[in-house]
Design a protein around this motif. Structure first.
Motif, PDB file in Angstrom:
ATOM      1  N   CYS A  36       1.509   1.686   7.124  1.00 37.66           N
ATOM      2  CA  CYS A  36       0.593   0.603   6.747  1.00 37.66           C
ATOM      3  C   CYS A  36       1.401  -0.609   6.293  1.00 37.66           C
ATOM      4  N   CYS A  52       0.870  -1.178   0.000  1.00 34.66           N
ATOM      5  CA  CYS A  52       0.000   0.000   0.000  1.00 34.66           C
ATOM      6  C   CYS A  52       0.906   1.227   0.000  1.00 34.66           C
ATOM      7  N   CYS A  87      -4.258   0.282  -0.054  1.00 35.59           N
ATOM      8  CA  CYS A  87      -4.841  -1.010   0.277  1.00 35.59           C
ATOM      9  C   CYS A  87      -6.331  -0.831   0.587  1.00 35.59           C
ATOM     10  N   CYS A  98      -6.866   1.365   3.769  1.00 39.41           N
ATOM     11  CA  CYS A  98      -6.526   2.790   3.670  1.00 39.41           C
ATOM     12  C   CYS A  98      -7.492   3.544   2.763  1.00 39.41           C
TER      13      CYS A  98
HETATM   14 ZN   LIG Z   1      -2.839   0.714   3.565  1.00 37.15          ZN
END
Ligand SMILES: [Zn+2]
Ligand SMILES: [Zn+2]
Ligand SMILES: [Zn+2]
Length: 334
Positions: free
Chosen positions: A56, A47, A69, A72
């Protein structure tokens, strides 16, 4: 939470970025709900909140048009990264959000972001105000809360010193980022369900009339304190502020209990995973495990990890949450 292992056999964790044994770069694959070494997962990549900001560890499909991702993609507002300390605070918020999402996924709850589904999806705002940044956000006040598909968390909640100060001021025994997120998700799912009159009546019998004026109830809670014998009927003092808050607090604890029992089972402390236990069995298991947990945290010089007691009335409320979760699992029209 499940237990995760690297391909080398070493145990790794949900928030790991790297295996400490073999050095492999790791990420969480939300599809498989497993930690995987990036090297052996060609179809997956980091991500961009991981590769650019290190906040992340989730992976996304390499051929996806989305740089973020799935988790997120729920973000609408992130902390202002030009402010010192905010990247670290954001990392704490992301960690809480991912742990919330993992349990929601394990429970089979619908989870769609508000960009993809503006009607019923969920978004998150991580906001600052004058308390953390009077220069940039003068005379502003951001409350942690839920409104119209958006969970707002004040970035300060990710700051240990500030959160402890708030906890002391409000005389709370427990205040965590994960606790906030789980609580607010309860408000979200109740509105997502859009309950019919029959279910609303049942809600009223368990929690009280949710149409009671919210602002008045909250003002009275903060001015006068909780109901005198709140421990007999509520999981927390705050739950006594308003039926909607009671619901959200109980929902939050339902998720705490599920995650904690899953962890216990994964580590051999329970014979069964909570997914095959009834709500009654889960409550009974947690009543004894949480006492052991508190004794263990006291054994290492810390206070109670779970400073709550689940009495009969609270157990009934958890039962209601369990029923609602069953309803949410089956797809239904808006
Ligand atoms: Zn993420
Ligand atoms: Zn390894
Ligand atoms: Zn609330």
């Amino acid at each position: 939470m499940k237990r995760f292992y690297c391909t080398c056999g070493n145990q790794v964790f949900f928030d790991s970025h790297r295996c400490l044994n073999c050095g492999a770069v790791l990420g969480f694959d939300p599809e498989a709900r497993a930690m995987v070494p990036l090297e052996s997962a060609e179809h997956l990549t980091c991500c961009s909140n991981g590769s650019e900001y290190g906040v992340c560890n989730w992976l996304r499909p390499t051929n996806s048009e989305q740089a973020l991702c799935t988790a997120c993609q729920f973000n609408r507002t992130i902390p202002n990264l030009s402010v010192a300390g905010n990247r670290e605070r954001w990392a704490v918020l992301e960690e809480g959000k991912k742990r919330l999402f993992f349990t929601l996924m394990q429970l089979g709850l619908p989870l769609e972001n508000g960009w993809a589904d503006p009607q019923r999806g969920l978004l998150m705002d991580f906001m600052e105000d004058a308390r953390s940044n009077p220069g940039l956000y003068p005379e502003s006040f951001v409350s942690t809360g839920y409104l119209g598909g958006v969970i707002t968390i004040n970035t300060l909640e990710a700051d240990d010193a500030a959160r402890t100060e708030a906890r002391m001021e409000l005389r709370e025994s427990y205040r965590t980022v994960l606790g906030h997120l789980r609580h607010e998700s309860g408000h979200y799912y109740w509105s997502y369900l859009n309950p019919d009159d029959v279910l609303r009546q049942r809600f009223a019998m368990v929690f009280g009339d949710e149409t009671v004026d919210y602002q008045t109830a909250l003002k009275s809670y903060y001015d006068l304190g909780p109901a005198e014998h709140w421990r007999e009927a509520y999981i927390s003092a705050y739950a006594s502020a308003h039926p909607s808050e009671d619901w959200a607090e109980t929902w939050g604890h339902y998720l705490h209990i599920y995650d904690a029992l899953e962890t216990a089972a994964a580590h051999g402390l329970l014979p069964d995973d909570p997914s095959v236990m009834t709500i009654g069995q889960r409550i009974a298991a947690w009543q004894s495990l949480s006492v052991a947990l508190n004794e263990m945290t006291r054994s290492v010089g810390r206070g109670d990890a779970y400073p709550f007691v689940i009495g009969e009335r609270v157990a009934e409320k958890l039962q209601f949450v369990d029923e609602v979760i069953r309803l949410l699992r089956t797809p239904h029209p808006a």
